[in-house]
Scaffold this active site. Structure first.
Site, PDB file in Angstrom:
ATOM      1  N   HIS A 259     -12.146  -3.590   9.183  1.00  0.00           N
ATOM      2  CA  HIS A 259     -12.667  -3.474   7.809  1.00  0.00           C
ATOM      3  C   HIS A 259     -13.945  -2.656   7.770  1.00  0.00           C
ATOM      4  CE1 HIS A 259     -10.052  -7.000   7.293  1.00  0.00           C
ATOM      5  NE2 HIS A 259     -10.198  -6.928   5.991  1.00  0.00           N
TER       6      HIS A 259
ATOM      7  N   GLU B 140       0.808  -1.217   0.000  1.00  0.00           N
ATOM      8  CA  GLU B 140       0.000   0.000   0.000  1.00  0.00           C
ATOM      9  C   GLU B 140       0.842   1.268   0.000  1.00  0.00           C
ATOM     10  OE1 GLU B 140      -0.849  -2.673   1.602  1.00  0.00           O
ATOM     11  OE2 GLU B 140      -2.831  -3.085   0.795  1.00  0.00           O
TER      12      GLU B 140
HETATM   13  C1  LIG Z   1      -2.460  -4.277   4.161  1.00  0.00           C
HETATM   14  C2  LIG Z   1      -3.513  -5.078   3.496  1.00  0.00           C
HETATM   15  N1  LIG Z   1      -3.686  -4.964   2.173  1.00  0.00           N
HETATM   16  C3  LIG Z   1      -4.636  -5.679   1.545  1.00  0.00           C
HETATM   17  C4  LIG Z   1      -5.426  -6.540   2.242  1.00  0.00           C
HETATM   18  C5  LIG Z   1      -6.493  -7.362   1.527  1.00  0.00           C
HETATM   19  N2  LIG Z   1      -6.100  -8.772   1.534  1.00  0.00           N
HETATM   20  C6  LIG Z   1      -6.556  -9.624   2.450  1.00  0.00           C
HETATM   21  S1  LIG Z   1      -5.845 -11.139   2.326  1.00  0.00           S
HETATM   22  C7  LIG Z   1      -4.963 -10.648   0.970  1.00  0.00           C
HETATM   23  C8  LIG Z   1      -4.045 -11.601   0.293  1.00  0.00           C
HETATM   24  C9  LIG Z   1      -2.949 -11.996   1.199  1.00  0.00           C
HETATM   25  O1  LIG Z   1      -2.094 -12.885   0.556  1.00  0.00           O
HETATM   26  P1  LIG Z   1      -1.112 -13.744   1.419  1.00  0.00           P
HETATM   27  O2  LIG Z   1      -0.296 -12.878   2.295  1.00  0.00           O
HETATM   28  O3  LIG Z   1      -0.370 -14.619   0.492  1.00  0.00           O
HETATM   29  O4  LIG Z   1      -2.059 -14.600   2.374  1.00  0.00           O
HETATM   30  P2  LIG Z   1      -3.136 -15.682   1.946  1.00  0.00           P
HETATM   31  O5  LIG Z   1      -4.430 -14.966   1.795  1.00  0.00           O
HETATM   32  O6  LIG Z   1      -2.688 -16.317   0.711  1.00  0.00           O
HETATM   33  O7  LIG Z   1      -3.177 -16.610   3.111  1.00  0.00           O
HETATM   34  C10 LIG Z   1      -5.210  -9.330   0.668  1.00  0.00           C
HETATM   35  C11 LIG Z   1      -4.583  -8.604  -0.432  1.00  0.00           C
HETATM   36  C12 LIG Z   1      -5.242  -6.613   3.631  1.00  0.00           C
HETATM   37  N3  LIG Z   1      -5.981  -7.399   4.393  1.00  0.00           N
HETATM   38  N4  LIG Z   1      -4.277  -5.888   4.229  1.00  0.00           N
END
Ligand SMILES: Cc1ncc(C[n+]2csc(CCOP(=O)(O)OP(=O)(O)O)c2C)c(N)n1
Ligand SMILES: Cc1ncc(C[n+]2csc(CCOP(=O)(O)OP(=O)(O)O)c2C)c(N)n1
Ligand SMILES: [Mg+2]
Ligand SMILES: [Mg+2]
Lengths: 324, 340, 324, 340
Positions: free
Chosen positions: A128, A59
């Site tokens: 959220h 971000e």
């Molecule tokens: C700082 C932030 N940016 C965006 C999001 C939205 N978001 C929630 S889960 C996710 C993907 C996360 O990917 P990863 O770290 O690989 O974890 P996974 O969901 O695959 O377990 C995103 C972009 C968030 N929760 N926090």
């Protein structure tokens, strides 16, 4: 005219602007697959991955890169998912985007639109669900927009991209599916409120999702013989003082209702400014100063309801009207 | 261009850039005495007020890198940005006017030292926030790429900045999007009053960059010819393939963190050793080896002194910005609304 | 009693607390060398590098680590240099520190004090001069403190560390050198305003550095026959409604003055709440909505001066007093 | 403990943990149908509302790592944290109550799936913000060190998190302060609707960690015995020298990003291939090789099903939190002040 959802209206507006203006680019997480709410559906197919840019979960750099793009002549539309995650980019929003033009003595400008949806979203809990429009209204250099209808989400997004300043663009997560007729040729101006319902007993100023509760409240109040004028602020900063004051001069009373926490919310600014200028009775109705809980009874405690708006309006009219 | 092929003319040009930076900062330092309330100094009426960060001793990094930049290349800088700005080609007089806070300064007095910028030559600004220039550089590189051509962005930051999140995010971003950015870590071994080494795990800046997918080299940042050669090689690679490169330039911060900081937290020995590696001295020796005469350098020094003296006089005589200027350049929408 | 500077008073208070309570640790950039403003002088020598922890330039992790420390039983005092850089740690402040206790249903708590000085600081321009107390007042879970005197910087820092909640502790950069008598045994409570000067014509509510301008203004006004009661809020949230309302009930008028930008500043909350509750005339005086410029004439445009306070007071008293 | 020396008892315990996680998440998924308005689903009255992130297919990471943790070890998790919480030893019934938003849930209904926590066993919480658990883990490790002893913090995060600033900052911090943290990158190859690989420059998680000064290993994250063995080795190292280690566990996200996400953005083939590597199946084969009987596994599965069914029934019957609970656990100072 076409019947469009709030989310599709914005998507169409962005598509149209990108077609017209090669400087407009879009960047953010998941935009290539249309965005997790569908706000970018079809755009990467239409404009390619160089203009609809997929980004890592970064971000700070999404926002910071947008500042660099803007300083170098582009007009980025920035996807930040929700305002809660935009907190990861606060230096870039407040110290960079908002101040660059001024700090550099006007040598550069930062025409960008940062989309960071606000609001409750059933069952999404404390991280959220926030509404932080008051923060940005407090920061010189930023414009703050919060559309409440599909038509406005079309017209105001276009106006925001055209504005030439950094615009904090706050859609509401519980409005994505809202449908209405949209006239895509209608041009909106930033900073202009909309009179959504005329009335004579009090002026109710609101924005974003709360508009719809405000209209429901006005309908209920009508049955009780209470005539509420509903103003949709649409742009939080600069807010339309003239429209609000003109209405309050007519009705003699002001109620501001918003979903954000009441303490330090932008309702305080409107109420204070109106009390200073007109000396009329003012009231605010916002969320209690509590984080948003997950369980429905807890989440509901943070919701500003039509019933609560009617009650506040009734109480306000019980107070003697002045200045009218 | 390898150091061996270096022409005397180019060597003198590099020396000249360094001499102008040195003279500029010496004059600014003088004008800042008593100008900041931190570090125990009082709030007197100095000509240059607020934190003034000097790059004394680090001039070779700015001079060497910027010698390889074109006017259509962009540059982002740090709080310690005078050298980068001068080396990119800014007017010393307009810079000094800005430090004095005058209407004729680059930013019309709105920015001062920490926000100095000259967009007309692609210098997109100093920045008061550590590492904040990194994402900005990356974004600017997107704009260059969409425009076409082989221009690049030079992105300067300090050794302390490699411990902030934007370092990781920005390098990764430039890597995946293959953006034309020359990242320059200007490693002066200190972060304010803290030795950066003790705050940095692993092998340091270059190893991190490589692991994040940005290749590069390390260089003696006090040797302007080495910096120039490394920047030449890296910028040529960037212009050829459009992908980012990393330059780790090791140097030393001779002065305190800000001009009024006596830097009592470090040893005299350390500073004394660093002074023996003064980049202007090192360059002078090399120039002599190339057949340059001491007199040529003395003339450059004298010219720089004169230029700076004129800039100071001009800044001193320049008008303050009107107070009404405080209300301009903020935003167009609602431009007239600053009290409600 | 001892004559101490504002910065030394806080340093002494922290020293005393660290001596009494082994759970208290300090972390941040440059703390080992005493902090760039001298707020931590001698502490690492006294308590060692495990309790006075030098950190990299990693604001997000400074704040995030403090949350982890607190959840695991420590009581961290967090150095963030200035509020402007604290923006690099906004997720950690707002989504983590402020919400953890609630989100986890009270299983954990976050007793920490985040020091982030506010305010103008001659010649420091737009990225080193902000006052953002209104932001934190808007966030459930946070306490916000802004001491104006050496005595308060001693007592309130101690109270903040003892409080058990995340406290945003905002010293003022132009007050570091201010000296006064300090009684180190005096205990302060958070949430309690201080009556700094009694008066009868209007209530002037203020905090932080502006208190000193407010007192100067009250002195000047006295010569004109205008009697101003000056209240130093000290704690911005929870603010001392009782003290403010009691004073306003006596004087019939409220003026709020603060250094932060007026639009969306915390003065709006106080003015709105007072107008709602008491219906008296209210006025605010804050900075214009402009970034802080570097050159003195520009910077001065952002300063709330004693002259401006007197003028606002005069104007307010010109308006008819009500409710008294 | 190397995989070869693995006892049947330990193997069955690892399988049991995975079976319980799988059963829990299947039930939660079922209860969440229609419970989130994103991805086109409607806002129906599901029992589990809001984003529900399932770790189906990734159970071996949670089970293998947590098998090496003690109750006095701490743990920070992500938005996808059911597995970590169960494996650390939380009550499945209280977890299910929390997902249903009931007063008897771990967080009293205040948190839900994204904020589930059990401080009594050192589980310091799931987190809705990607990478936010990393600095928290690092801070918790400071507290452990000051307390003395050899407890550690296990810090889980996804492959997407390695592109956020706190990854760099937190690992560097743990490195310089030599803090007892086991960083676990649970690499399921996806970040929401985006393939993480395309967003990640360089050699990936482990190479970055090493460059930032945190040594570690990569492991097949679908092989619970391999994860267990790697976690055993790394945690022993951490307990011995107090310094951080890194585990890169490569696995796959079988389900969509949230329970109502059909994940149409990826190929059926890819998912089909991943299903062939189901960690429970792999473990069953290995257990058979160790002499375990299919019946033993079937009994574990049945037990897990029964346990989960009871938890669902209990959650369904449990009371809602009183609305007054919305106003507690916020802050002590000004606790009664929530409207002004
Ligand atoms: C700082 C932030 N940016 C965006 C999001 C939205 N978001 C929630 S889960 C996710 C993907 C996360 O990917 P990863 O770290 O690989 O974890 P996974 O969901 O695959 O377990 C995103 C972009 C968030 N929760 N926090
Ligand atoms: C985000 C942020 N944190 C802290 C500061 C305060 N600060 C200003 S310069 C500096 C040291 C920076 O060190 P380095 O990056 O090595 O640059 P140098 O000063 O050595 O040129 C610090 C900590 C800041 N400006 N921004
Ligand atoms: Mg440095
Ligand atoms: Mg993933």
């Amino acid at each position: 005219m076409a019947r469009l959802s709030y989310v599709q209206a914005a998507c169409n507006a962005l598509h149209a602007v990108m077609q017209q203006d090669a400087r407009v680019v879009t960047l953010g997480e998941d935009v290539g697959r249309g965005g997790v709410f569908g706000q970018y559906r079809g755009l990467q197919q239409a404009f390619g991955a160089e203009r609809v840019i997929d980004t890592p979960i970064s971000e700070a750099t999404i926002m910071g890169a947008a500042v660099g793009m803007a300083l170098a002549g582009l007009r980025p539309v920035v996807e930040l998912r929700v305002v809660d995650f935009a907190l990861c980019a606060m230096d870039e929003v407040v110290n960079q985007a908002a101040k660059a033009r001024y700090m550099f003595g006007g040598q550069g400008r930062v025409p960008l639109v940062a989309r960071m949806p606000i609001g409750l979203w059933r069952g999404s809990a404390a991280q959220h669900s926030q509404s932080l429009e008051a923060w940005y209204a407090h920061v010189p250099g930023l414009v703050v927009v919060a559309p409440a209808t599909p038509q406005d989400n079309h017209g105001l997004l276009g106006a925001a991209i055209a504005s030439g300043d950094p615009v904090i663009y706050m859609e509401h997560k519980e409005l994505w599916g809202l449908e209405d007729e949209v006239d895509p040729t209608r041009i909106e101006r930033l900073g202009v409120a909309a009179l959504r319902r005329p009335g004579s007993d009090l002026t109710l100023v609101t924005w974003s999702r709360t508009l719809h509760d405000a209209l429901a409240a006005a309908e209920t109040a009508q049955d009780e013989g209470l005539s509420i004028e509903v103003i949709d602020l649409r742009t939080i900063w600069p807010w339309d003082r003239e429209a609000v004051f003109a209405s309050v001069q007519k009705t003699g009373r002001l109620l501001v209702a918003h979903e954000a926490v009441q303490a330090g919310g932008f309702g305080a600014e409107i109420a204070a400014a109106t009390a200073e200028a007109l000396g009329v009775p003012v009231r605010r109705l916002g969320a209690p100063r509590i984080p948003v809980g997950y369980a429905p009874p807890l989440e509901d405690a943070a919701r500003v309801t039509p019933q609560a708006i009617v009650a506040a309006a009734r109480e306000l009219v019980g107070a003697p009207a002045r200045g009218a | 261009m390898s150091a061996i092929e270096m022409s005397l003319e180019h060597a003198l040009a590099l020396y000249r850039t360094m001499a102008r930076i040195r003279a500029f900062e010496n004059a600014a330092e003088e004008a800042s005495k008593g100008g900041v309330a931190a570090f125990g100094a009082s709030l007197a009426q100095a000509k240059v007020r607020g934190p003034l960060h000097l790059s004394t001793g680090q001039e070779a990094v700015a001079a060497g890198v910027c010698a390889q930049l074109r006017t259509d290349d962009l540059l982002t800088s740090t709080h310690r940005g005078h050298g980068h700005t001068i080396a990119k080609g800014a007017s010393i007089e307009r810079m000094m006017c800005e430090l004095f806070g005058r209407a004729t300064g680059y930013n019309g007095g709105k920015g001062g030292s920490m926000h100095i910028a000259d967009f007309s030559i692609g210098m997109l600004g100093a920045n008061g926030v550590v590492a904040a220039g990194i994402p900005i550089a990356v974004g600017a590189a997107h704009a260059l790429r969409l425009r076409g051509g082989d221009a690049l962005v030079a992105c300067f930051f300090g050794d302390g900045a490699i411990n902030r999140g934007p370092f990781l995010e920005g390098l990764n971003w430039a890597g995946i999007h293959r953006l034309p950015v020359l990242f320059v870590c200007e490693d002066n071994r200190w972060s304010a009053t803290t030795e950066t080494g003790a705050m940095t795990a692993g092998e340091g800046a270059l190893a991190r960059a490589q692991a994040i997918g940005v290749p590069g080299v390390a260089v003696n940042g006090n040797d302007v010819f080495a910096v120039d050669a490394a920047a030449a090689a890296l910028s040529a690679q960037i212009r050829a393939d459009g992908a980012p490169r990393f330059l780790h330039a090791v140097t030393y911060r001779i002065k305190g963190h800000v001009s009024v900081d006596a830097a009592a937290y470090r040893s005299h020995d350390e500073v004394a050793r660093a002074l023996e590696q003064d980049p202007l001295e090192l360059a002078a020796i090399r120039i002599a080896a190339l057949g340059g005469e001491r007199a040529a350098l003395a003339a450059i020094d004298a010219q720089a002194q004169a230029e700076i003296a004129a800039a100071v006089a001009a800044a001193d005589a320049a008008p303050w910005p009107a107070q009404s200027a405080a209300y301009t350049d903020i935003q167009d929408t609602g431009a007239e609304r600053w009290r409600d």
